[in-house]
Design an enzyme around this catalytic site. Sequence first.
Site, PDB file in Angstrom:
ATOM      1  N   GLU A 209       6.766  39.791 105.042  1.00 24.86           N
ATOM      2  CA  GLU A 209       5.498  40.256 104.464  1.00 24.86           C
ATOM      3  C   GLU A 209       4.386  39.499 105.173  1.00 24.86           C
ATOM      4  O   GLU A 209       4.129  38.335 104.879  1.00 24.86           O
ATOM      5  CB  GLU A 209       5.477  40.011 102.955  1.00 24.86           C
ATOM      6  CG  GLU A 209       6.504  40.822 102.183  1.00 24.86           C
ATOM      7  CD  GLU A 209       6.220  42.316 102.227  1.00 24.86           C
ATOM      8  OE1 GLU A 209       5.063  42.703 102.500  1.00 24.86           O
ATOM      9  OE2 GLU A 209       7.149  43.100 101.992  1.00 24.86           O
ATOM     10  N   CYS A 243      -4.046  38.794 101.520  1.00 27.15           N
ATOM     11  CA  CYS A 243      -3.531  39.475 102.712  1.00 27.15           C
ATOM     12  C   CYS A 243      -3.906  40.950 102.769  1.00 27.15           C
ATOM     13  O   CYS A 243      -3.932  41.534 103.852  1.00 27.15           O
ATOM     14  CB  CYS A 243      -2.006  39.311 102.803  1.00 27.15           C
ATOM     15  SG  CYS A 243      -1.125  40.002 101.377  1.00 27.15           S
TER      16      CYS A 243
END
Length: 468
Positions: A209, A243
Amino acid sequence: NPYAGLVSRLRAAWLSGKTRPMEYRVAQLEALGRFLDEKKEEILEATALDMGKPSFEACFSEILLCKNELHETLNNLSHWMKDEHVDKTLVTRLDSAFIRKDPYGVVLIIAPWNYPINLLLVPLIGAIAAGNCVVLKPSEISKNTEKLLAETLSCYLDSDCFTVVTAGVQETTRLLENKFDYIFFTGSPSVGRIVMTAAAKHLTPVTLELGGKNPCYVSDTCDVQNVARRVVWGRFYNAGQTCIAPDYLLCSLEMQEKLMPALREAITEFFGSNPQESPDFGRIIGVKQFRRIQALLCSGRVAIGGQTDERERYIAPTVLADVLPSDPVMQEEIFGPILPIVVVANMDEAIDFINARPRPLAIYAFSCDSKVVNQVLDRTSSGGFCGNDTLMHVMLTSLPFGGIGNSGLGMYHGKFTFDTFTHQRGCLHRNMGLEALNSVRYPPYSQQKLGLLTAAVEIKRKGMCTLL
């Protein structure tokens, strides 16, 4: 290797079958729920000390979203664990064909510092639900949260099967030398490559991720005030250290001029005339990260904000206008409270701009015309997409979350987390008798046998007809 004994101990526990019963998995998940309830104040305090995280943001992102994942898993675990029976051919009609949901074994979860509870526990929930033993590596940068997890999580979870490792870069490198059955990493693409290289030595599957520069296109036909509020919230949530935050805006010169006062108004509405005094605006995690972000302020023209205070690790909510693609702020993920605006002529140019760069973790598009939003969706590629808002797609446990290309590999959230940590084992259980039915596949071969076998196993395309 300093961690070899630890990994071996967890592997022995997994091989004993301890983690496989559903009752055990449920008990561990419920214990994790008690951790979130009983240590709520300590979590709020630790995240505030680490990065000035407002308690509202910590309650929502670190606790509520984790509990949503937990309850979604507990509500559905018995169904997810069941064997999945599949279609059979004529030759296997009397047999049992199914997919068994097996755990991988001993898995490693490496979490980042920006959401230190959520991004550790959400993967953990799926790993426990799937029946694995887990080594947890929280970030050493969010040191107060790391200390809390290391000291208290073992009081709730079975220490034979779940353990927290506190480690810096060198120690983590040694940890990665061990053979794990799965590795789940959240962090930067550069470190993701290191993790994937280490995993390759043992042929260990990974979920990565990662991050990236998430574009946000704003068309000329939109509600400017609503766009400004939703973009300001998404960009400056957690002081921009998210993010999936919109990394930069793409819009026409006319829209830039309309957006600027609306963005200024939204920032003032949310954080007051002096955001440094606002209890609702966080701080940069460390001095190193502060200086990196501060250096990006030289790009374009500071239209809003720009104030900094290294002692407090404070960078004001900042909007940069007239930014060029070659400017420093456009060369790396910002991961801070800076919003650059890049001027494009139209939607086609915006889409070309997006497609000329590595595929991001998220793409955002704003327009009152749904056709414009759908055009951006149809003609681009990204880990996720959200039309007419920011961040909100991550709230749904029903949607997979993950990157593509430079922004990551694999997915999780809800059942997708369970599936990530589950080996789907294809199984066929045949009848010991009825051997005469098998003779068609045994030598000596003949055309007649081939014809019979073909008729028994062939899958025909639906809706096909033969023209005579």
